[in-house]
Design a protein around this motif. Structure first.
Motif, PDB file in Angstrom:
ATOM      1  N   ALA A  60       0.810  -1.226   0.000  1.00  0.00           N
ATOM      2  CA  ALA A  60       0.000   0.000   0.000  1.00  0.00           C
ATOM      3  C   ALA A  60       0.837   1.267   0.000  1.00  0.00           C
ATOM      4  CB  ALA A  60      -0.925   0.003   1.217  1.00  0.00           C
ATOM      5  N   ALA A  61       2.144   1.146   0.148  1.00  0.00           N
ATOM      6  CA  ALA A  61       2.989   2.337   0.292  1.00  0.00           C
ATOM      7  C   ALA A  61       2.887   3.279  -0.897  1.00  0.00           C
ATOM      8  CB  ALA A  61       4.434   1.915   0.525  1.00  0.00           C
ATOM      9  N   GLY A  62       2.697   2.730  -2.106  1.00  0.00           N
ATOM     10  CA  GLY A  62       2.593   3.585  -3.290  1.00  0.00           C
ATOM     11  C   GLY A  62       1.185   3.710  -3.825  1.00  0.00           C
ATOM     12  N   ALA A  63       0.195   3.243  -3.065  1.00  0.00           N
ATOM     13  CA  ALA A  63      -1.199   3.232  -3.523  1.00  0.00           C
ATOM     14  C   ALA A  63      -1.964   4.426  -2.973  1.00  0.00           C
ATOM     15  CB  ALA A  63      -1.872   1.930  -3.108  1.00  0.00           C
TER      16      ALA A  63
ATOM     17  N   ASP B 175      -1.684   4.564   9.551  1.00  0.00           N
ATOM     18  CA  ASP B 175      -0.289   5.003   9.460  1.00  0.00           C
ATOM     19  C   ASP B 175      -0.004   5.721   8.143  1.00  0.00           C
ATOM     20  OD1 ASP B 175       0.337   3.974  11.944  1.00  0.00           O
ATOM     21  OD2 ASP B 175       1.094   2.074  11.172  1.00  0.00           O
ATOM     22  N   LEU B 176      -0.584   5.216   7.052  1.00  0.00           N
ATOM     23  CA  LEU B 176      -0.283   5.755   5.721  1.00  0.00           C
ATOM     24  C   LEU B 176      -1.240   6.866   5.289  1.00  0.00           C
ATOM     25  CD1 LEU B 176       0.503   2.434   3.775  1.00  0.00           C
ATOM     26  CD2 LEU B 176       2.127   4.076   4.755  1.00  0.00           C
ATOM     27  N   GLY B 177      -2.333   7.064   6.022  1.00  0.00           N
ATOM     28  CA  GLY B 177      -3.301   8.082   5.639  1.00  0.00           C
ATOM     29  C   GLY B 177      -4.125   7.708   4.428  1.00  0.00           C
ATOM     30  N   LEU B 178      -4.495   6.429   4.317  1.00  0.00           N
ATOM     31  CA  LEU B 178      -5.238   5.942   3.161  1.00  0.00           C
ATOM     32  C   LEU B 178      -6.660   5.526   3.546  1.00  0.00           C
ATOM     33  CD1 LEU B 178      -2.599   3.595   1.462  1.00  0.00           C
ATOM     34  CD2 LEU B 178      -3.035   6.017   1.009  1.00  0.00           C
ATOM     35  N   PRO B 179      -7.608   5.636   2.617  1.00  0.00           N
ATOM     36  CA  PRO B 179      -8.961   5.113   2.846  1.00  0.00           C
ATOM     37  C   PRO B 179      -9.021   3.600   2.579  1.00  0.00           C
ATOM     38  CG  PRO B 179      -8.953   6.929   1.252  1.00  0.00           C
ATOM     39  CD  PRO B 179      -7.542   6.456   1.408  1.00  0.00           C
TER      40      PRO B 179
ATOM     41  N   ARG C 209     -10.740  13.936  -5.035  1.00  0.00           N
ATOM     42  CA  ARG C 209      -9.419  14.577  -4.923  1.00  0.00           C
ATOM     43  C   ARG C 209      -9.078  14.856  -3.463  1.00  0.00           C
ATOM     44  NH1 ARG C 209      -6.876  15.156  -9.280  1.00  0.00           N
ATOM     45  NH2 ARG C 209      -7.868  15.364 -11.311  1.00  0.00           N
ATOM     46  N   ARG C 210     -10.067  15.263  -2.695  1.00  0.00           N
ATOM     47  CA  ARG C 210      -9.827  15.524  -1.267  1.00  0.00           C
ATOM     48  C   ARG C 210      -9.593  14.211  -0.508  1.00  0.00           C
ATOM     49  NH1 ARG C 210     -14.474  17.090  -0.159  1.00  0.00           N
ATOM     50  NH2 ARG C 210     -15.203  15.280   1.017  1.00  0.00           N
ATOM     51  N   LEU C 211     -10.446  13.214  -0.740  1.00  0.00           N
ATOM     52  CA  LEU C 211     -10.383  11.974   0.036  1.00  0.00           C
ATOM     53  C   LEU C 211      -9.084  11.209  -0.209  1.00  0.00           C
ATOM     54  CD1 LEU C 211     -11.838   9.959   1.910  1.00  0.00           C
ATOM     55  CD2 LEU C 211     -12.864   8.949  -0.134  1.00  0.00           C
ATOM     56  N   TYR C 212      -8.645  11.169  -1.481  1.00  0.00           N
ATOM     57  CA  TYR C 212      -7.459  10.392  -1.833  1.00  0.00           C
ATOM     58  C   TYR C 212      -6.200  11.249  -1.970  1.00  0.00           C
ATOM     59  CZ  TYR C 212     -10.983   6.847  -2.844  1.00  0.00           C
ATOM     60  OH  TYR C 212     -12.035   5.969  -2.741  1.00  0.00           O
ATOM     61  N   ALA C 213      -6.309  12.521  -1.592  1.00  0.00           N
ATOM     62  CA  ALA C 213      -5.163  13.432  -1.661  1.00  0.00           C
ATOM     63  C   ALA C 213      -4.502  13.405  -3.033  1.00  0.00           C
ATOM     64  CB  ALA C 213      -4.127  13.085  -0.574  1.00  0.00           C
TER      65      ALA C 213
END
Length: 372
Positions: A157-160, A219-223, A367-371
C-alpha cells in the motif's frame, strides 16, 4: 442543465481493460455480472445496460446512437480492439483512474497493466491494493502469519491511494466490532495452510485482515474501500448490505480511517444513511449508474436523499470493456445533470448550488479523500 458538463471526472474505483480482440459472446458476457451463459433466447444486450451501451458507445465508433448490437459489434471488429479501446476511453473523458489491481484477467484475457492503461488513456492512473490478494500471497508459517500479513500490506500500500476489501464476497459484511484474538488468528492460519492455502475465506482471517488494514491505513493516511451491494453469483446479496458493517464502523471510528462503501445497490439508501451518520464513511453508486440505464437519475436521487454532498463519489467499477467506462461516465453526466435540472426548476437549489454539487461528486470529493 440536462446533461452535466463537469470540468473533470475522477473515477475513484475501477479495473483495467482487455487489450485483445474478444469474440462477440465473450464481449457480451462482460455486460452482465453473471459468470454463466445467458438463458436460451436471451442476450446481455437486451438489458438496461445493453440499451445504455447502444445509446452512448456507437457514436464513439462512428455509428449512430441505438444502432443494433450486431452492427455495433461488426464495426468494433472492423476498427480492431486497440482503436476501439482508444476511441471509447477518449470519449469517456475521465481525468483520473484509481484502479483495483486485484483482478488481472477478464473473459480469459489479460488486463492492461497500469502503465499501459495510462498510455492508452493519457490520464493519471493510480493503484488501489486489494487486501485479500495481498494476504493470499503471504507464505509465512501460521505463528508468523499475522505479522507477515501486516508487513506485506504496508509494503503493497505504500505507493497506492487506497486499499480495497471484498469481504462481502468471501463471508459477508457482518464484521464484529472486536478484533479477533491473536491465538484464534494463528489457529485459523494453521487450518488454511494445512488446507493448501486456498482462497482466503475464513472469517477470523478476513476480520483480522480488515483490522490490519485499519492499522496500516491509519499510518499511511489511506482510505479503505469495501464492496457492498450487488455483484456476481459468488456473492450472497443479503450479506452485502452495508448496514451490516455498522458495529465495525463504530469500532473503527476512533482510527479516523475513511471507509468508502462501493456500489451499494440495492442498498444504496442504507449506504447513504451510513455516510450521513458517520463522519469517516463515504459512498458511491459505482457500476449501478451503468446497470440501471434510464433509471440512473432516479437512483441518484434516492442516494442524495440522505448522503451528504461531500460524501458521494463518482466511479465506474468498469471491468474488461472500455465501453463500461464510457457508459458509466455518460450515464452519470446525463443522470446527475437531469436530476439537478429538476431541482433547479423546482426551486430546490440555485444554479450555483447545482454546479458546486456536481463538481464535488464528479471529482472534488475524490481529490480531497485520496489526496490526489
Amino acid at each position: 442543465m440536462a446533461r452535466l458538463e463537469a470540468p473533470e471526472l475522477v473515477d475513484h474505483h475501477c479495473h483495467s481493460v482487455v487489450a485483445a480482440e474478444l469474440a462477440d459472446d465473450a464481449l457480451a458476457g462482460l455486460l452482465t455480472e453473471s459468470d454463466r451463459p445467458p438463458a436460451p433466447g436471451c442476450s446481455p444486450f437486451d438489458s438496461a445496460l445493453g440499451l445504455a451501451v447502444r445509446r452512448w458507445c456507437p457514436p464513439a465508433l462512428g455509428l449512430p446512437a441505438h444502432t443494433t448490437a450486431a452492427d455495433y459489434l461488426a464495426r468494433r471488429r472492423e476498427l480492431g480492439a486497440a482503436e476501439a479501446t482508444r476511441r471509447l476511453l477518449a470519449a469517456a473523458g475521465l481525468d483520473t483512474y484509481l484502479v483495483d489491481t486485484g483482478l488481472t484477467t477478464a473473459a480469459g484475457q489479460e488486463l492492461l497493466p497500469l502503465t499501459e492503461l495510462a498510455g492508452v488513456t493519457g490520464a493519471a492512473v493510480r493503484e488501489v491494493v486489494r487486501l485479500e490478494t495481498v494476504a493470499e500471497a503471504v507464505t509465512a508459517d501460521a505463528g508468523d502469519w499475522p505479522r507477515a500479513v501486516g508487513e506485506a500490506l504496508a509494503a503493497a500500500a505504500a505507493g497506492a491511494v487506497a486499499v480495497k476489501s471484498v469481504l462481502a464476497y468471501r463471508h459477508g459484511l457482518a464484521a464484529p466490532a472486536e478484533r479477533p484474538p491473536h491465538a484464534a488468528v494463528v489457529a485459523a492460519a494453521g487450518r488454511r495452510l494445512r488446507g493448501g492455502r486456498e482462497r482466503l475465506a475464513d472469517p477470523v482471517l478476513l476480520h483480522h485482515l480488515l483490522w490490519t488494514a485499519v492499522d496500516v491505513c491509519a499510518d499511511l493516511g489511506l482510505p479503505i474501500q469495501l464492496h457492498t451491494g450487488f455483484g456476481d453469483p459468488d456473492l450472497t446479496l443479503h450479506r452485502a448490505d452495508p448496514s451490516l458493517l455498522t458495529d465495525f464502523i463504530r469500532a473503527a471510528e476512533p482510527s479516523g480511517v475513511p471507509l468508502v462503501l462501493l456500489h451499494a445497490y440495492p442498498y444504496h439508501r442504507q449506504a447513504a444513511w451510513l455516510a450521513q451518520a458517520f463522519p469517516m464513511v463515504h459512498t458511491d453508486l459505482g457500476l449501478t449508474a451503468s446497470y440501471t440505464g434510464p433509471r440512473v437519475a432516479a437512483v441518484l436521487g434516492e442516494m442524495l436523499e440522505l448522503a451528504p454532498f461531500g460524501k458521494l463519489l463518482f466511479s465506474t467499477d468498469a471491468y474488461g470493456l472500455p465501453e463500461l467506462f464510457l457508459v458509466s461516465a455518460a450515464q452519470f453526466r446525463h443522470g446527475l445533470g437531469g436530476l439537478l435540472a429538476e431541482w433547479r426548476a423546482d426551486g430546490a437549489c440555485s444554479e450555483a448550488d447545482a454546479q458546486r454539487l456536481a463538481g464535488m461528486v464528479a471529482a472534488g470529493n475524490a481529490r480531497r479523500l485520496y489526496a490526489l
